[in-house]
Scaffold this motif. Structure first.
Motif, PDB file in Angstrom:
ATOM      1  N   ALA A  32      15.630  31.430 -27.505  1.00  0.00           N
ATOM      2  CA  ALA A  32      14.396  30.619 -27.425  1.00  0.00           C
ATOM      3  C   ALA A  32      13.122  31.207 -28.214  1.00  0.00           C
ATOM      4  O   ALA A  32      12.554  30.496 -28.889  1.00  0.00           O
ATOM      5  CB  ALA A  32      13.974  30.204 -26.096  1.00  0.00           C
ATOM      6  N   GLY A  33      13.374  32.362 -28.189  1.00  0.00           N
ATOM      7  CA  GLY A  33      12.145  33.069 -28.961  1.00  0.00           C
ATOM      8  C   GLY A  33      12.532  33.134 -30.680  1.00  0.00           C
ATOM      9  O   GLY A  33      11.144  33.551 -31.178  1.00  0.00           O
ATOM     10  N   CYS A  34      13.535  32.902 -31.011  1.00  0.00           N
ATOM     11  CA  CYS A  34      13.728  32.809 -32.515  1.00  0.00           C
ATOM     12  C   CYS A  34      15.019  31.915 -32.965  1.00  0.00           C
ATOM     13  O   CYS A  34      15.925  32.459 -33.179  1.00  0.00           O
ATOM     14  CB  CYS A  34      14.175  34.335 -32.949  1.00  0.00           C
ATOM     15  N   PRO A  35      14.646  30.869 -32.429  1.00  0.00           N
ATOM     16  CA  PRO A  35      15.763  29.722 -32.379  1.00  0.00           C
ATOM     17  C   PRO A  35      16.151  29.429 -34.017  1.00  0.00           C
ATOM     18  O   PRO A  35      17.422  28.812 -34.107  1.00  0.00           O
ATOM     19  CB  PRO A  35      15.006  28.346 -32.073  1.00  0.00           C
ATOM     20  N   SER A  36      15.810  30.082 -35.227  1.00  0.00           N
ATOM     21  CA  SER A  36      16.416  29.755 -36.527  1.00  0.00           C
ATOM     22  C   SER A  36      17.498  30.793 -36.579  1.00  0.00           C
ATOM     23  O   SER A  36      18.223  30.743 -37.447  1.00  0.00           O
ATOM     24  CB  SER A  36      15.395  30.189 -37.280  1.00  0.00           C
ATOM     25  N   LEU A  37      17.811  31.673 -35.591  1.00  0.00           N
ATOM     26  CA  LEU A  37      18.851  32.696 -35.647  1.00  0.00           C
ATOM     27  C   LEU A  37      19.986  32.422 -34.468  1.00  0.00           C
ATOM     28  O   LEU A  37      19.695  32.141 -33.634  1.00  0.00           O
ATOM     29  CB  LEU A  37      18.328  33.930 -35.452  1.00  0.00           C
ATOM     30  N   ALA A  38      21.218  32.621 -35.100  1.00  0.00           N
ATOM     31  CA  ALA A  38      22.291  32.183 -34.184  1.00  0.00           C
ATOM     32  C   ALA A  38      22.956  33.648 -33.847  1.00  0.00           C
ATOM     33  O   ALA A  38      23.213  34.311 -34.681  1.00  0.00           O
ATOM     34  CB  ALA A  38      23.443  31.256 -34.793  1.00  0.00           C
ATOM     35  N   LEU A  39      23.343  33.877 -32.552  1.00  0.00           N
ATOM     36  CA  LEU A  39      24.142  35.091 -32.216  1.00  0.00           C
ATOM     37  C   LEU A  39      25.089  35.034 -31.224  1.00  0.00           C
ATOM     38  O   LEU A  39      25.155  34.197 -30.368  1.00  0.00           O
ATOM     39  CB  LEU A  39      22.789  35.803 -31.548  1.00  0.00           C
ATOM     40  N   TYR A  40      25.977  35.628 -31.106  1.00  0.00           N
ATOM     41  CA  TYR A  40      27.051  35.794 -30.172  1.00  0.00           C
ATOM     42  C   TYR A  40      26.578  36.637 -29.058  1.00  0.00           C
ATOM     43  O   TYR A  40      26.391  37.860 -29.093  1.00  0.00           O
ATOM     44  CB  TYR A  40      28.458  36.569 -30.750  1.00  0.00           C
ATOM     45  N   LEU A  41      26.350  35.923 -27.889  1.00  0.00           N
ATOM     46  CA  LEU A  41      25.790  36.475 -26.787  1.00  0.00           C
ATOM     47  C   LEU A  41      26.367  36.295 -25.517  1.00  0.00           C
ATOM     48  O   LEU A  41      27.345  35.296 -25.420  1.00  0.00           O
ATOM     49  CB  LEU A  41      24.330  36.170 -26.442  1.00  0.00           C
ATOM     50  N   PHE A  42      26.129  37.002 -24.401  1.00  0.00           N
ATOM     51  CA  PHE A  42      26.711  36.707 -23.156  1.00  0.00           C
ATOM     52  C   PHE A  42      26.788  35.158 -22.733  1.00  0.00           C
ATOM     53  O   PHE A  42      25.909  34.675 -22.974  1.00  0.00           O
ATOM     54  CB  PHE A  42      26.216  37.612 -22.130  1.00  0.00           C
ATOM     55  N   GLY A 100      21.422  43.044 -32.997  1.00  0.00           N
ATOM     56  CA  GLY A 100      20.861  43.031 -34.576  1.00  0.00           C
ATOM     57  C   GLY A 100      19.795  41.921 -34.926  1.00  0.00           C
ATOM     58  O   GLY A 100      19.906  41.766 -36.049  1.00  0.00           O
ATOM     59  N   VAL A 101      19.309  41.362 -33.836  1.00  0.00           N
ATOM     60  CA  VAL A 101      18.435  40.343 -34.242  1.00  0.00           C
ATOM     61  C   VAL A 101      17.377  40.629 -35.097  1.00  0.00           C
ATOM     62  O   VAL A 101      16.952  39.706 -35.945  1.00  0.00           O
ATOM     63  CB  VAL A 101      17.978  39.412 -32.920  1.00  0.00           C
ATOM     64  N   VAL A 102      16.887  41.742 -34.899  1.00  0.00           N
ATOM     65  CA  VAL A 102      15.715  42.089 -35.673  1.00  0.00           C
ATOM     66  C   VAL A 102      16.174  42.630 -37.195  1.00  0.00           C
ATOM     67  O   VAL A 102      15.519  42.226 -38.202  1.00  0.00           O
ATOM     68  CB  VAL A 102      14.852  43.538 -35.123  1.00  0.00           C
ATOM     69  N   ALA A 103      17.300  43.066 -37.344  1.00  0.00           N
ATOM     70  CA  ALA A 103      17.860  43.588 -38.543  1.00  0.00           C
ATOM     71  C   ALA A 103      18.111  42.187 -39.419  1.00  0.00           C
ATOM     72  O   ALA A 103      18.002  41.985 -40.442  1.00  0.00           O
ATOM     73  CB  ALA A 103      19.254  44.354 -38.340  1.00  0.00           C
ATOM     74  N   ILE A 104      18.811  41.384 -38.741  1.00  0.00           N
ATOM     75  CA  ILE A 104      19.035  40.077 -39.114  1.00  0.00           C
ATOM     76  C   ILE A 104      17.835  39.223 -39.848  1.00  0.00           C
ATOM     77  O   ILE A 104      17.537  38.731 -40.819  1.00  0.00           O
ATOM     78  CB  ILE A 104      19.725  39.279 -38.174  1.00  0.00           C
ATOM     79  N   ALA A 105      16.889  39.139 -38.663  1.00  0.00           N
ATOM     80  CA  ALA A 105      15.448  38.957 -39.358  1.00  0.00           C
ATOM     81  C   ALA A 105      15.017  39.308 -40.583  1.00  0.00           C
ATOM     82  O   ALA A 105      14.273  38.670 -41.315  1.00  0.00           O
ATOM     83  CB  ALA A 105      14.301  38.793 -38.063  1.00  0.00           C
ATOM     84  N   ALA A 106      15.037  40.460 -40.639  1.00  0.00           N
ATOM     85  CA  ALA A 106      14.450  41.298 -41.884  1.00  0.00           C
ATOM     86  C   ALA A 106      15.251  41.078 -43.023  1.00  0.00           C
ATOM     87  O   ALA A 106      14.861  40.624 -44.087  1.00  0.00           O
ATOM     88  CB  ALA A 106      14.687  42.751 -41.653  1.00  0.00           C
ATOM     89  N   ALA A 107      16.613  40.741 -42.996  1.00  0.00           N
ATOM     90  CA  ALA A 107      17.385  40.482 -44.088  1.00  0.00           C
ATOM     91  C   ALA A 107      16.876  38.972 -44.444  1.00  0.00           C
ATOM     92  O   ALA A 107      16.828  38.596 -45.724  1.00  0.00           O
ATOM     93  CB  ALA A 107      18.930  40.472 -43.589  1.00  0.00           C
ATOM     94  N   LYS A 108      16.773  38.034 -43.402  1.00  0.00           N
ATOM     95  CA  LYS A 108      16.383  36.724 -43.666  1.00  0.00           C
ATOM     96  C   LYS A 108      14.881  36.647 -44.499  1.00  0.00           C
ATOM     97  O   LYS A 108      14.916  35.601 -45.277  1.00  0.00           O
ATOM     98  CB  LYS A 108      16.441  35.963 -42.368  1.00  0.00           C
ATOM     99  N   ALA A 109      14.060  37.580 -43.899  1.00  0.00           N
ATOM    100  CA  ALA A 109      12.774  37.620 -44.386  1.00  0.00           C
ATOM    101  C   ALA A 109      12.658  38.317 -46.109  1.00  0.00           C
ATOM    102  O   ALA A 109      11.726  38.510 -46.514  1.00  0.00           O
ATOM    103  CB  ALA A 109      11.875  38.392 -43.558  1.00  0.00           C
ATOM    104  N   GLY A 110      13.977  38.668 -46.701  1.00  0.00           N
ATOM    105  CA  GLY A 110      13.987  39.242 -47.828  1.00  0.00           C
ATOM    106  C   GLY A 110      13.936  40.574 -47.987  1.00  0.00           C
ATOM    107  O   GLY A 110      13.579  41.096 -49.155  1.00  0.00           O
TER     108      GLY A 110
END
Length: 224
Positions: A32-42, A100-110
């Motif tokens: 919910a806090g970063c809905p543009s990212l999809a993650l495999y979670l429990f 990896g949510v923060v790392a993925i966001a950084a990659a998405k941000a360029g």
């Protein structure tokens, strides 16, 4: 080093999950806090009843931190997506990366290059899978001390839960000229180099019903 292109299927992640919780499995979801990212979670749907004593002991002994997207991670990821100039064109390393949510966001941000570091081998598998799902390139690293080359930015979320981790604040600034840090546990970092940038609400996903105080995330920027 494992690249996102080498990412496993979620069946591999289910096997990792079952080592901690026999009934455990993952599902693809959007926090919910970063809905543009999809993650495999429990996947909480597997818990049709309370945990057995043995299951509860296994979860406590070897928690699968990577299988949850913690509040600070979501908030920092969204902050980076909202302020891509913080990482765009830079070499970024994410400490204690978890899902990896923060790392993925950084990659998405360029970001020019992103390395996600975590001591949990299962987390490295999850990071690679999650990066692939989001269509970004992330390199994983299991040993922080073995990182290669110079980095422009260090990111970290929810790594100060243990008082013994407080020296990380200085250690980070020795590793890069800028640090982006998010934390919901420590109200006063005790280090004036870390300047408060924002305070945002967030909840761990799937929700662990933590104390409300842990849903208030503070974002800091520090410069060497």
């Amino acid at each position: 080093m494992l690249q996102a292109d080498d990412a496993p299927t979620n069946s591999t992640l289910n096997a990792c999950m079952s080592r901690t919780l026999r009934r455990g499995r993952v599902a693809l979801s959007r926090p919910a806090g970063c809905p543009s990212l999809a993650l495999y979670l429990f996947d909480p749907a597997v818990l049709e009843g309370p945990l057995t004593h043995d299951e509860a002991q296994a979860v406590v002994a070897e928690p699968a931190y990577w299988a949850f997207c913690w509040a600070s991670g979501q908030v920092l990821a969204q902050f980076i997506l909202d302020h891509p100039e913080r990482v765009a064109g830079k070499r970024v390393i994410d400490f204690g990366s978890g899902s990896g949510v923060v790392a993925i966001a950084a990659a998405k941000a360029g970001a020019r290059e992103v390395v996600a570091c975590d001591i949990d081998p299962d987390a490295l598998i999850a990071i690679a899978a999650n990066a692939q799902v989001n269509g970004v390139a992330v390199t994983v690293c299991g040993d922080w001390t073995a990182r290669e080359g110079k980095f422009d930015v260090i990111t970290a979320a929810d790594v100060l839960y243990d008082p013994e981790n407080r020296p990380l604040l200085g250690y980070f600034l020795e590793g890069a000229p800028e640090v982006l840090l998010a934390d919901s546990r420590v109200k006063d970092l005790g280090d004036t180099r870390y300047r408060l940038q924002a305070v945002r609400e967030g909840r761990t996903w799937p929700d662990l019903h933590e104390f409300e105080e842990f849903n208030r995330v503070r974002i800091y920027l520090a410069s060497a």
